[in-house]
Design an enzyme around this catalytic site. Structure first.
Site, PDB file in Angstrom:
ATOM      1  N   SER A 150       0.800  -1.226   0.000  1.00  0.00           N
ATOM      2  CA  SER A 150       0.000   0.000   0.000  1.00  0.00           C
ATOM      3  C   SER A 150       0.832   1.276   0.000  1.00  0.00           C
ATOM      4  CB  SER A 150      -0.934   0.028   1.224  1.00  0.00           C
ATOM      5  OG  SER A 150      -0.231   0.344   2.391  1.00  0.00           O
ATOM      6  N   LYS A 188       1.874   4.416   7.320  1.00  0.00           N
ATOM      7  CA  LYS A 188       1.015   5.236   6.467  1.00  0.00           C
ATOM      8  C   LYS A 188       1.390   6.721   6.597  1.00  0.00           C
ATOM      9  CE  LYS A 188      -1.963   2.143   4.896  1.00  0.00           C
ATOM     10  NZ  LYS A 188      -1.101   1.024   5.262  1.00  0.00           N
TER      11      LYS A 188
END
Length: 230
Positions: A150, A188
């Protein structure tokens, strides 16, 4: 003002600079202070740097400059008394250092895998990872193996080792290790969205993750990456 080990290391570095103009390696410093791990030397250097006694010169792994010595310390350079903080600033910088191969490494804790997809449990293992000292700045660090895709658009791939500087706060847009609900960690981009925390991926195939602020704890900020090619 300094711990015994900080004082000992500072003077050892100054002696090496006076003798050769080259700062000692992490291995030499470890042996001189009788420490078992180079990570202990890294912490001492970071503490001395933060307190203004040492300065790292850019683009050289072993380039250290002694900025000042504790009061009463001897140095080959001219010095003056500063009664405001009881230190002896050096009037001249350390001798010009010769280029040195960036071959010093230190060991940082390797805490298993971290998701670059949906959150997974972090800190599964407790091994060490050898890291070039030039990749690490001040503060304490640890490493996590990246699992998932991701963050590929930020150049972070499955199997990479993320080098994390320990921190409990983050700025907007930092890449962080975020612990969700006290058990699941993910790598993230950190964003604030009103009273919510948004954790953004760097892959258009994934959706941002939104959590109430009290559910998210920042455990560090990304400071570098290691990649092994097989």
């Amino acid at each position: 003002m300094l711990t015994a080990k900080q004082h000992e290391l500072l003077h050892f570095i100054q002696q090496k600079l006076d003798a050769s103009g080259i700062s000692p390696s992490f291995e030499e410093m470890k042996e001189a202070l009788g420490l078992k791990s180079k990570s202990g030397i890294h912490r001492l250097i970071s503490a001395l740097e933060e307190r203004g006694f040492l300065r790292r010169l850019p683009n050289r792994a072993r380039a250290l400059e002694v900025v000042k010595l504790p009061e009463g310390g001897k140095t080959a350079h001219a010095a003056v008394r500063n009664d405001s903080d009881n230190v002896v600033p050096l009037r001249k910088p350390a001798p010009q250092l010769k280029p040195i191969a960036a071959n010093d490494v230190i060991e940082v804790p390797l805490h298993g895998k971290i998701a670059a997809g949906v959150p997974i449990e972090a800190f599964e293992d407790h091994n060490n990872l050898a890291v070039p000292a030039a990749l690490l700045g001040s503060g304490e660090h640890y490493a996590l193996e990246v699992s998932g895709d991701s963050m590929v658009e930020a150049g972070i791939f499955d199997g990479d080792y993320a080098l994390i500087q320990k921190a409990s706060t983050a700025r907007e847009g930092d890449i962080v290790v975020a612990l969700v609900d006290g058990q699941d960690a993910t790598l993230k981009y950190f964003r604030r969205e009103g009273r919510m925390i948004r954790l953004d991926p760097a892959n258009s195939a994934y959706e941002p993750q939104r959590y109430e602020a009290e559910r998210v704890i920042v455990q560090g900020r990304l400071s570098g990456l290691l990649r092994r090619y097989h």
